[in-house]
Each structure stands twice: as structure tokens, then as C-alpha cells.
Design a protein around this motif. Structure first.
Motif, mmCIF file in Angstrom:
data_model
loop_
_atom_site.group_PDB
_atom_site.id
_atom_site.type_symbol
_atom_site.label_atom_id
_atom_site.label_comp_id
_atom_site.label_asym_id
_atom_site.label_seq_id
_atom_site.Cartn_x
_atom_site.Cartn_y
_atom_site.Cartn_z
ATOM 1 N N ILE A 27 -1.766 8.797 1.766
ATOM 2 C CA ILE A 27 -1.523 7.725 1.952
ATOM 3 C C ILE A 27 -0.047 7.556 2.012
ATOM 4 O O ILE A 27 0.499 8.450 1.834
ATOM 5 C CB ILE A 27 -2.294 6.665 0.894
ATOM 6 N N ILE A 28 0.524 6.513 2.903
ATOM 7 C CA ILE A 28 2.355 6.278 3.178
ATOM 8 C C ILE A 28 1.495 4.860 2.389
ATOM 9 O O ILE A 28 1.040 4.147 2.768
ATOM 10 C CB ILE A 28 1.919 6.602 4.446
ATOM 11 N N MET A 29 3.081 4.645 2.309
ATOM 12 C CA MET A 29 3.110 3.378 1.218
ATOM 13 C C MET A 29 4.382 2.857 1.624
ATOM 14 O O MET A 29 5.420 3.817 1.958
ATOM 15 C CB MET A 29 3.148 3.400 -0.087
ATOM 16 N N GLU A 30 4.660 1.674 1.666
ATOM 17 C CA GLU A 30 5.587 0.508 1.497
ATOM 18 C C GLU A 30 6.347 0.751 0.382
ATOM 19 O O GLU A 30 5.970 -0.038 -0.975
ATOM 20 C CB GLU A 30 5.535 -0.635 2.720
ATOM 21 N N ALA A 31 7.968 2.086 -0.193
ATOM 22 C CA ALA A 31 8.536 1.501 -0.828
ATOM 23 C C ALA A 31 8.476 0.218 -2.048
ATOM 24 O O ALA A 31 8.680 -0.417 -2.639
ATOM 25 C CB ALA A 31 9.936 2.096 -0.788
ATOM 26 N N SER A 32 9.359 -0.449 -1.017
ATOM 27 C CA SER A 32 10.370 -1.810 -1.411
ATOM 28 C C SER A 32 8.315 -2.729 -2.184
ATOM 29 O O SER A 32 8.472 -3.459 -2.525
ATOM 30 C CB SER A 32 10.436 -2.823 -0.626
ATOM 31 N N THR A 33 7.055 -2.685 -1.153
ATOM 32 C CA THR A 33 6.235 -3.863 -1.860
ATOM 33 C C THR A 33 5.264 -3.335 -1.739
ATOM 34 O O THR A 33 4.356 -3.641 -2.649
ATOM 35 C CB THR A 33 6.124 -4.530 0.186
ATOM 36 N N GLY A 34 5.062 -2.035 -1.827
ATOM 37 C CA GLY A 34 3.863 -1.150 -3.067
ATOM 38 C C GLY A 34 2.552 -1.137 -2.076
ATOM 39 O O GLY A 34 1.518 -0.249 -2.418
ATOM 40 N N GLN A 35 2.953 -1.410 -1.272
ATOM 41 C CA GLN A 35 1.136 -1.680 0.346
ATOM 42 C C GLN A 35 1.151 -0.855 0.441
ATOM 43 O O GLN A 35 1.998 0.389 1.336
ATOM 44 C CB GLN A 35 1.225 -2.993 1.418
ATOM 45 N N VAL A 36 -0.049 -0.731 0.721
ATOM 46 C CA VAL A 36 -0.427 0.840 1.606
ATOM 47 C C VAL A 36 -0.456 0.953 2.764
ATOM 48 O O VAL A 36 -0.706 0.024 3.692
ATOM 49 C CB VAL A 36 -1.775 1.819 1.111
ATOM 50 N N GLU A 37 0.564 1.627 3.915
ATOM 51 C CA GLU A 37 0.511 1.800 4.960
ATOM 52 C C GLU A 37 -0.137 1.816 6.436
ATOM 53 O O GLU A 37 -0.393 1.943 7.163
ATOM 54 C CB GLU A 37 2.256 2.274 5.069
ATOM 55 N N ALA A 38 -0.603 3.585 5.595
ATOM 56 C CA ALA A 38 -1.638 4.805 6.336
ATOM 57 C C ALA A 38 -2.418 5.139 5.446
ATOM 58 O O ALA A 38 -2.085 6.150 4.138
ATOM 59 C CB ALA A 38 -1.378 5.195 7.375
ATOM 60 N N ILE A 39 -3.158 6.080 6.339
ATOM 61 C CA ILE A 39 -3.833 6.869 5.235
ATOM 62 C C ILE A 39 -3.725 8.559 6.458
ATOM 63 O O ILE A 39 -3.899 8.571 7.140
ATOM 64 C CB ILE A 39 -5.111 6.878 4.607
ATOM 65 N N ILE A 40 -4.050 9.083 5.330
ATOM 66 C CA ILE A 40 -3.488 10.751 6.210
ATOM 67 C C ILE A 40 -4.694 12.248 5.766
ATOM 68 O O ILE A 40 -4.917 12.318 4.772
ATOM 69 C CB ILE A 40 -2.660 11.442 5.270
ATOM 70 N N LEU A 41 -5.573 11.705 7.385
ATOM 71 C CA LEU A 41 -6.578 13.478 6.843
ATOM 72 C C LEU A 41 -5.865 14.994 7.846
ATOM 73 O O LEU A 41 -5.926 14.571 8.191
ATOM 74 C CB LEU A 41 -7.404 11.870 7.892
ATOM 75 N N GLY A 42 -6.738 15.941 7.531
ATOM 76 C CA GLY A 42 -7.286 16.989 7.987
ATOM 77 C C GLY A 42 -6.449 17.872 7.322
ATOM 78 O O GLY A 42 -5.891 17.881 6.008
ATOM 79 N N SER A 43 -6.641 19.099 7.408
ATOM 80 C CA SER A 43 -4.932 19.989 7.078
ATOM 81 C C SER A 43 -3.973 19.815 7.917
ATOM 82 O O SER A 43 -3.684 18.784 8.797
ATOM 83 C CB SER A 43 -5.855 21.469 7.506
ATOM 84 N N LYS A 44 -3.171 21.428 7.040
ATOM 85 C CA LYS A 44 -1.539 21.482 7.526
ATOM 86 C C LYS A 44 -1.537 21.186 9.369
ATOM 87 O O LYS A 44 -0.957 20.583 9.703
ATOM 88 C CB LYS A 44 -1.573 22.680 7.301
ATOM 89 N N TRP A 52 -3.425 1.252 8.210
ATOM 90 C CA TRP A 52 -4.122 0.644 6.985
ATOM 91 C C TRP A 52 -5.216 -0.703 7.941
ATOM 92 O O TRP A 52 -5.951 -0.626 7.437
ATOM 93 C CB TRP A 52 -3.669 0.639 5.914
ATOM 94 N N TYR A 53 -4.499 -1.398 8.343
ATOM 95 C CA TYR A 53 -4.928 -2.497 9.098
ATOM 96 C C TYR A 53 -5.847 -1.687 10.574
ATOM 97 O O TYR A 53 -6.574 -2.675 10.662
ATOM 98 C CB TYR A 53 -4.065 -2.532 10.446
ATOM 99 N N GLY A 54 -6.295 -0.690 10.649
ATOM 100 C CA GLY A 54 -7.813 0.090 11.441
ATOM 101 C C GLY A 54 -8.553 0.160 10.337
ATOM 102 O O GLY A 54 -9.684 1.055 11.351
#
Length: 74
Positions: A27-44, A52-54
């Protein structure tokens, strides 16, 4: 909902395309708020960044995302 509740779920768009499973803490989080911004799927070699809004629904086994969403390959 806790982060552990979405780990292992398969991500599918509203047209039924399977994008993969959420693994570990991808996941990617906004450091100042702790909110989840996005998830990451897949391999390298083949990764998708899904904002997250999607996410339309989180079920017992799958996460449904908006099929109009543009998947960002990283």
C-alpha cells in the motif's frame, strides 16, 4: 476495516478482469494523515498502482475496482 482484512483478497474490476492478489503490505499511505492512497498489485516486472478511491467494494474474498479506472503500470 484493518489492513489484514484485505491481504490475500483478489482484485477484480467490474468487468470481471482479474488483476491479482493483495500481498503483504503493498500500500501507499499519506504520511501526514495516515490515509491509504493506493494499493500495489503484481510482481517486480508487472505492477499495478490502484488508487484507493477506485475501490468500489471490499467483499469476503475479492476487492472490486472501478473498470473505468486507468491502471498505472510501474
Amino acid at each position: 476495516m484493518l489492513l489484514k482484512d484485505i491481504i490475500g483478497k483478489e482484485v477484480i474490476d467490474l468487468e470481471g478482469r482479474r488483476l491479482g492478489k493483495i500481498r503483504k503490505v503493498d500500500i501507499i499511505m499519506e504520511a501526514s494523515t495516515g490515509q491509504v492512497e493506493a494499493i500495489i498489485l503484481g510482481s517486480k516486472n508487472n505492477r499495478f498502482l490502484i488508487p484507493w478511491y477506485g475501490i468500489k467494494q471490499i467483499g469476503s474474498r475479492v476487492v472490486l475496482i472501478d473498470n473505468a479506472l486507468k491502471y498505472i503500470k510501474k
